[in-house]
Design a protein around this motif. Structure first.
Motif, short mmCIF file in Angstrom:
data_model
loop_
_atom_site.label_atom_id
_atom_site.label_comp_id
_atom_site.label_asym_id
_atom_site.label_seq_id
_atom_site.Cartn_x
_atom_site.Cartn_y
_atom_site.Cartn_z
N ILE A 98 0.83 -1.21 0.00
CA ILE A 98 0.00 0.00 0.00
C ILE A 98 0.86 1.26 0.00
O ILE A 98 0.57 2.23 -0.71
CB ILE A 98 -0.97 -0.01 1.20
CG1 ILE A 98 -2.00 -1.13 1.04
CG2 ILE A 98 -1.67 1.34 1.35
CD1 ILE A 98 -2.90 -1.32 2.25
N GLU A 100 3.74 1.61 -1.25
CA GLU A 100 4.41 1.76 -2.54
C GLU A 100 3.44 2.02 -3.68
O GLU A 100 3.70 2.86 -4.56
CB GLU A 100 5.22 0.49 -2.84
CG GLU A 100 5.97 0.57 -4.16
CD GLU A 100 6.73 -0.71 -4.47
OE1 GLU A 100 7.22 -0.83 -5.61
OE2 GLU A 100 6.85 -1.58 -3.58
N LYS A 101 2.31 1.32 -3.68
CA LYS A 101 1.39 1.37 -4.82
C LYS A 101 0.13 2.21 -4.59
O LYS A 101 -0.57 2.55 -5.54
CB LYS A 101 0.97 -0.05 -5.21
CG LYS A 101 2.14 -0.99 -5.51
CD LYS A 101 2.96 -0.53 -6.69
CE LYS A 101 4.08 -1.53 -6.99
NZ LYS A 101 4.92 -1.10 -8.13
N GLY A 102 -0.18 2.53 -3.34
CA GLY A 102 -1.39 3.28 -3.05
C GLY A 102 -2.50 2.39 -2.52
O GLY A 102 -2.38 1.17 -2.50
N ASN A 104 -5.71 1.98 -3.67
CA ASN A 104 -6.54 1.29 -4.67
C ASN A 104 -5.79 1.08 -5.99
O ASN A 104 -6.27 1.48 -7.06
CB ASN A 104 -7.83 2.08 -4.95
CG ASN A 104 -8.79 2.07 -3.80
OD1 ASN A 104 -8.80 1.14 -2.98
ND2 ASN A 104 -9.62 3.09 -3.70
N PRO A 105 -4.66 0.43 -5.99
CA PRO A 105 -3.87 0.30 -7.21
C PRO A 105 -4.47 -0.69 -8.21
O PRO A 105 -4.08 -0.68 -9.39
CB PRO A 105 -2.53 -0.21 -6.69
CG PRO A 105 -2.88 -1.00 -5.47
CD PRO A 105 -4.01 -0.24 -4.84
N TYR A 107 -7.16 -0.72 -9.77
CA TYR A 107 -7.84 -0.11 -10.91
C TYR A 107 -6.86 0.28 -12.02
O TYR A 107 -7.28 0.56 -13.15
CB TYR A 107 -8.61 1.14 -10.48
CG TYR A 107 -9.73 0.88 -9.51
CD1 TYR A 107 -10.71 -0.08 -9.75
CD2 TYR A 107 -9.84 1.63 -8.33
CE1 TYR A 107 -11.75 -0.30 -8.85
CE2 TYR A 107 -10.87 1.42 -7.43
CZ TYR A 107 -11.82 0.45 -7.69
OH TYR A 107 -12.85 0.24 -6.80
N GLU A 108 -5.59 0.32 -11.71
CA GLU A 108 -4.59 0.81 -12.66
C GLU A 108 -4.13 -0.24 -13.66
O GLU A 108 -3.85 0.07 -14.81
CB GLU A 108 -3.37 1.35 -11.90
CG GLU A 108 -3.69 2.52 -10.99
CD GLU A 108 -2.50 2.95 -10.14
OE1 GLU A 108 -1.36 2.60 -10.50
OE2 GLU A 108 -2.71 3.63 -9.12
N SER A 109 -4.04 -1.49 -13.23
CA SER A 109 -3.59 -2.55 -14.13
C SER A 109 -3.98 -3.90 -13.58
O SER A 109 -4.17 -4.06 -12.36
CB SER A 109 -2.07 -2.51 -14.33
OG SER A 109 -1.40 -2.94 -13.15
N LEU A 112 -1.33 -5.22 -11.08
CA LEU A 112 -1.44 -4.73 -9.71
C LEU A 112 -2.65 -5.34 -9.00
O LEU A 112 -2.60 -5.63 -7.81
CB LEU A 112 -1.54 -3.21 -9.70
CG LEU A 112 -0.24 -2.46 -10.01
CD1 LEU A 112 -0.50 -0.97 -10.12
CD2 LEU A 112 0.80 -2.73 -8.93
N ARG A 113 -3.73 -5.56 -9.75
CA ARG A 113 -4.91 -6.19 -9.15
C ARG A 113 -4.57 -7.60 -8.69
O ARG A 113 -4.92 -8.02 -7.57
CB ARG A 113 -6.06 -6.21 -10.15
CG ARG A 113 -7.41 -6.54 -9.53
CD ARG A 113 -7.68 -8.02 -9.46
NE ARG A 113 -7.91 -8.58 -10.78
CZ ARG A 113 -8.05 -9.87 -11.00
NH1 ARG A 113 -7.95 -10.75 -10.01
NH2 ARG A 113 -8.23 -10.32 -12.23
N CYS A 116 -2.46 -7.56 -5.60
CA CYS A 116 -3.28 -7.28 -4.42
C CYS A 116 -4.02 -8.55 -3.99
O CYS A 116 -4.04 -8.90 -2.80
CB CYS A 116 -4.28 -6.16 -4.72
SG CYS A 116 -5.24 -5.63 -3.29
#
Length: 231
Positions: A98, A100-102, A104-105, A107-109, A112-113, A116
């Motif tokens: 979290i 490093e990536k935020g 809710n990452p 939604y970006e790719s 990353l989903r 997670c």
């Protein structure tokens, strides 16, 4: 497992009979993973009402579940006076991800989903299945085209155990009728168009005419929507 055992398990039985047969004839560890969806609630009822204490009922708390899911969890433990074992993500791993990536990452790719999902679901599942001989699931063929080739009992190469899918060929209507007749607690989100219920940021209700899995990771390609728990 011996052919005769598999044959007996696959014979036409009620859900209670099949789970009791499994519990009485498997000497190793048996676990059942629930996410508190309606199918899982049906299986939980069959385990708890028969006091099949050698079947461990567990769940994965990702930290991003719907409040309605937590309420279903609470109601289930109260109704059956049973405890559901819980597995959580590794705090340090999740914290680093979290930071490093935020928050809710996903939604970006898709990468990353899946990362997670791996941290919040797959890694805790690996701990839950450690040493298990049989893993019971609530998978149904209707839920995804990728599940049409599953068998009721099959060897899972990924986790090196047998996976038992007792509701594989049940229809949605059959599941709903069974739950209603027995007064089994279920997630009220099912009444609001939610079919497959996962983490809140990654699940929505489906629209009329949409596929069963349309409500999961709806921003991604619909060709294969899985989190990595089942392959």
């Amino acid at each position: 497992m011996k052919t005769e055992f598999i044959k007996q398990l696959n014979q036409s039985k009620t859900i209670e009979e099949s789970l009791r047969f499994l519990a009485e004839n498997v000497s190793g560890k048996i676990v059942f993973s629930t996410s508190f969806g309606i199918e899982d609630q049906l299986i939980t009822d069959a385990v708890f009402t028969q006091n099949l204490n050698n079947i461990e009922v567990f769940t994965l708390d990702t930290g991003r579940l719907f409040q309605e899911t937590y309420s279903t969890w609470h109601k289930t433990e109260l109704q059956y006076n049973k405890h559901i074992k819980t597995y959580y993500p590794q705090a340090n791993t999740l914290e680093s991800f979290i930071n490093e990536k935020g928050i809710n990452p996903f939604y970006e790719s898709q990468e990353l989903r899946k990362q997670c999902c791996h941290i919040r679901k797959v890694e805790p599942l690996q701990g839950a299945l450690k040493g298990a001989a049989v893993w019971i699931t609530g998978l149904r063929a209707e839920h995804s085209p990728n599940r049409n080739t599953l068998e009721i009992l099959q060897w899972d190469e990924q986790y090196q155990l047998y996976k038992f899918n007792p509701l594989l060929h049940w229809t949605t209507e059959e599941v709903k009728q069974y739950v209603a007749q027995k007064g089994i607690p279920y997630n009220v989100l099912h009444d609001k168009g939610f079919i497959s219920i996962g983490c809140a940021p990654c699940t929505r209700a489906i629209k009329e005419g949409e596929d069963f899995r349309a409500g999961r990771w709806w921003w991604e390609d619909a060709s294969k929507k899985e989190c990595g728990l089942h392959r």
